[in-house]
Design a protein around this motif. Sequence first.
Motif, PDB file in Angstrom:
ATOM      1  N   ASN A  62     -29.522  12.780 -12.859  1.00 37.60           N
ATOM      2  CA  ASN A  62     -28.376  13.479 -13.202  1.00 37.60           C
ATOM      3  C   ASN A  62     -26.980  12.887 -12.986  1.00 37.60           C
ATOM      4  O   ASN A  62     -25.997  13.386 -13.610  1.00 37.60           O
ATOM      5  CB  ASN A  62     -28.266  14.821 -12.596  1.00 37.60           C
ATOM      6  CG  ASN A  62     -28.031  14.844 -11.172  1.00 37.60           C
ATOM      7  OD1 ASN A  62     -28.557  13.899 -10.432  1.00 37.60           O
ATOM      8  ND2 ASN A  62     -27.433  15.826 -10.462  1.00 37.60           N
ATOM      9  N   GLN A  63     -27.063  11.757 -12.325  1.00 36.06           N
ATOM     10  CA  GLN A  63     -25.909  10.908 -12.162  1.00 36.06           C
ATOM     11  C   GLN A  63     -25.969   9.704 -12.938  1.00 36.06           C
ATOM     12  O   GLN A  63     -24.948   9.021 -12.993  1.00 36.06           O
ATOM     13  CB  GLN A  63     -26.022  10.329 -10.553  1.00 36.06           C
ATOM     14  CG  GLN A  63     -25.675  11.546  -9.582  1.00 36.06           C
ATOM     15  CD  GLN A  63     -25.693  10.747  -8.054  1.00 36.06           C
ATOM     16  OE1 GLN A  63     -25.810   9.672  -7.992  1.00 36.06           O
ATOM     17  NE2 GLN A  63     -25.931  11.787  -7.231  1.00 36.06           N
ATOM     18  N   ASN A  64     -26.623   9.733 -14.046  1.00 37.67           N
ATOM     19  CA  ASN A  64     -26.925   8.507 -14.774  1.00 37.67           C
ATOM     20  C   ASN A  64     -26.902   9.030 -16.259  1.00 37.67           C
ATOM     21  O   ASN A  64     -27.743   9.937 -16.578  1.00 37.67           O
ATOM     22  CB  ASN A  64     -28.008   7.559 -14.474  1.00 37.67           C
ATOM     23  CG  ASN A  64     -27.675   7.022 -13.242  1.00 37.67           C
ATOM     24  OD1 ASN A  64     -27.109   5.831 -12.864  1.00 37.67           O
ATOM     25  ND2 ASN A  64     -28.250   7.401 -12.132  1.00 37.67           N
ATOM     26  N   PRO A  65     -25.946   8.626 -17.426  1.00 36.34           N
ATOM     27  CA  PRO A  65     -26.236   9.181 -18.721  1.00 36.34           C
ATOM     28  C   PRO A  65     -27.538   8.831 -19.201  1.00 36.34           C
ATOM     29  O   PRO A  65     -27.958   7.578 -19.262  1.00 36.34           O
ATOM     30  CB  PRO A  65     -25.198   8.524 -19.372  1.00 36.34           C
ATOM     31  CG  PRO A  65     -24.788   7.166 -18.633  1.00 36.34           C
ATOM     32  CD  PRO A  65     -25.208   7.626 -17.162  1.00 36.34           C
ATOM     33  N   ALA A  91     -23.588  10.336 -22.433  1.00 33.07           N
ATOM     34  CA  ALA A  91     -23.921  11.602 -22.036  1.00 33.07           C
ATOM     35  C   ALA A  91     -23.326  12.227 -20.663  1.00 33.07           C
ATOM     36  O   ALA A  91     -22.970  11.271 -19.797  1.00 33.07           O
ATOM     37  CB  ALA A  91     -25.558  11.802 -22.113  1.00 33.07           C
ATOM     38  N   ALA A  92     -23.215  13.548 -20.695  1.00 29.87           N
ATOM     39  CA  ALA A  92     -22.696  13.993 -19.430  1.00 29.87           C
ATOM     40  C   ALA A  92     -23.388  13.686 -18.061  1.00 29.87           C
ATOM     41  O   ALA A  92     -24.704  13.648 -18.100  1.00 29.87           O
ATOM     42  CB  ALA A  92     -22.435  15.543 -19.482  1.00 29.87           C
ATOM     43  N   ARG A  93     -22.536  13.374 -16.797  1.00 33.28           N
ATOM     44  CA  ARG A  93     -23.399  13.124 -15.589  1.00 33.28           C
ATOM     45  C   ARG A  93     -22.719  14.260 -14.892  1.00 33.28           C
ATOM     46  O   ARG A  93     -21.913  14.729 -14.965  1.00 33.28           O
ATOM     47  CB  ARG A  93     -22.920  11.780 -15.224  1.00 33.28           C
ATOM     48  CG  ARG A  93     -23.540  10.811 -16.081  1.00 33.28           C
ATOM     49  CD  ARG A  93     -23.026   9.100 -15.720  1.00 33.28           C
ATOM     50  NE  ARG A  93     -21.470   9.025 -15.639  1.00 33.28           N
ATOM     51  CZ  ARG A  93     -20.878   8.086 -15.402  1.00 33.28           C
ATOM     52  NH1 ARG A  93     -21.797   7.241 -14.585  1.00 33.28           N
ATOM     53  NH2 ARG A  93     -19.586   8.017 -15.632  1.00 33.28           N
ATOM     54  N   SER A  94     -23.518  14.469 -13.530  1.00 36.05           N
ATOM     55  CA  SER A  94     -23.015  15.503 -12.767  1.00 36.05           C
ATOM     56  C   SER A  94     -23.280  14.867 -11.077  1.00 36.05           C
ATOM     57  O   SER A  94     -24.297  14.210 -11.079  1.00 36.05           O
ATOM     58  CB  SER A  94     -23.978  16.615 -12.777  1.00 36.05           C
ATOM     59  OG  SER A  94     -25.037  16.644 -12.581  1.00 36.05           O
ATOM     60  N   PHE A  95     -22.615  15.104 -10.219  1.00 36.09           N
ATOM     61  CA  PHE A  95     -22.633  14.607  -9.137  1.00 36.09           C
ATOM     62  C   PHE A  95     -22.654  15.766  -7.807  1.00 36.09           C
ATOM     63  O   PHE A  95     -21.599  16.590  -8.162  1.00 36.09           O
ATOM     64  CB  PHE A  95     -21.620  13.710  -8.618  1.00 36.09           C
ATOM     65  CG  PHE A  95     -21.557  12.545  -9.349  1.00 36.09           C
ATOM     66  CD1 PHE A  95     -22.237  11.318  -8.846  1.00 36.09           C
ATOM     67  CD2 PHE A  95     -20.816  12.365 -10.699  1.00 36.09           C
ATOM     68  CE1 PHE A  95     -22.298  10.030  -9.646  1.00 36.09           C
ATOM     69  CE2 PHE A  95     -20.980  11.218 -11.286  1.00 36.09           C
ATOM     70  CZ  PHE A  95     -21.698   9.959 -10.711  1.00 36.09           C
TER      71      PHE A  95
END
Length: 271
Positions: free
Chosen positions: A237-240, A265-269
Amino acid sequence: PSLSEAGRRESTGWLRARLRTRTVGEGQLVVSGGYRQETVESDALTIDVKAIPAWHAGVHASQPVGERWRFDAAGRLDYHPLTNVRPSWRTSALFAPSERLELRASGGSAFRRPTWIETYARFRDPHDDVILLEGTPDLDPQQTTSVEAAITIEPAKGVWIREVAWVASFDNLITQDNHPFILKSFRNVSSTRLVDAVGSETEVEWRRDAALVPRLAVSVLDLKDATDPGQSVGVPNQNPWLTVSAGVRGALGSVRYGASIDWMAARSFDA
């Protein structure tokens, strides 16, 4: 925290050498090496880092066979006090049955040595002197091994398509885990899988006019789920998973230019 926030870093004493020679036919052999000394000035480090020596030595051989084949092989040794001597390698085979078609298979390895922050830093809270971040001196370098296959083809005049598919495995990922404050902040995470990532890259260029070459590229990444709950690098989830790039490049006389627009694409941390 980066080292620039904690102090000043400089490298001195660079020395590089390269020797290139011909082998059989159009084959080439390149031998290279280098030496440098590294100095780090920072109140955040628990050791004195002055004139730290580091060197590398490598060899690269390239050999055409006939008019359609070319084989490459390279190896390199790197020395640094944080990693001792570490090898890396790369090899490839290229087959061009025509001027409009090229096939390539390659494999290689790489590593990233730990930073001085990850190994010997200590950051304290200025109010109560609690250690907020502490390096781990015995960290192993991150290791990556990858294999890829590529095809480059000209289906129509001036239209070039390049497709690359690859797989990679990771080992000794350096992850930062600040949850247990009483423990070291960095540790290695070893993978239990044979393949940790799969990806592909597709690039299309229209080379009808050297002054204006439009380009479109699409990359797809499939990172496998983390094997450790505290892992902070190599996390899906930290990489597109999708990256798209559209741009142009060209040459106007002796001036070369290029411009592009990239979308990820969206990433999240989860901090």
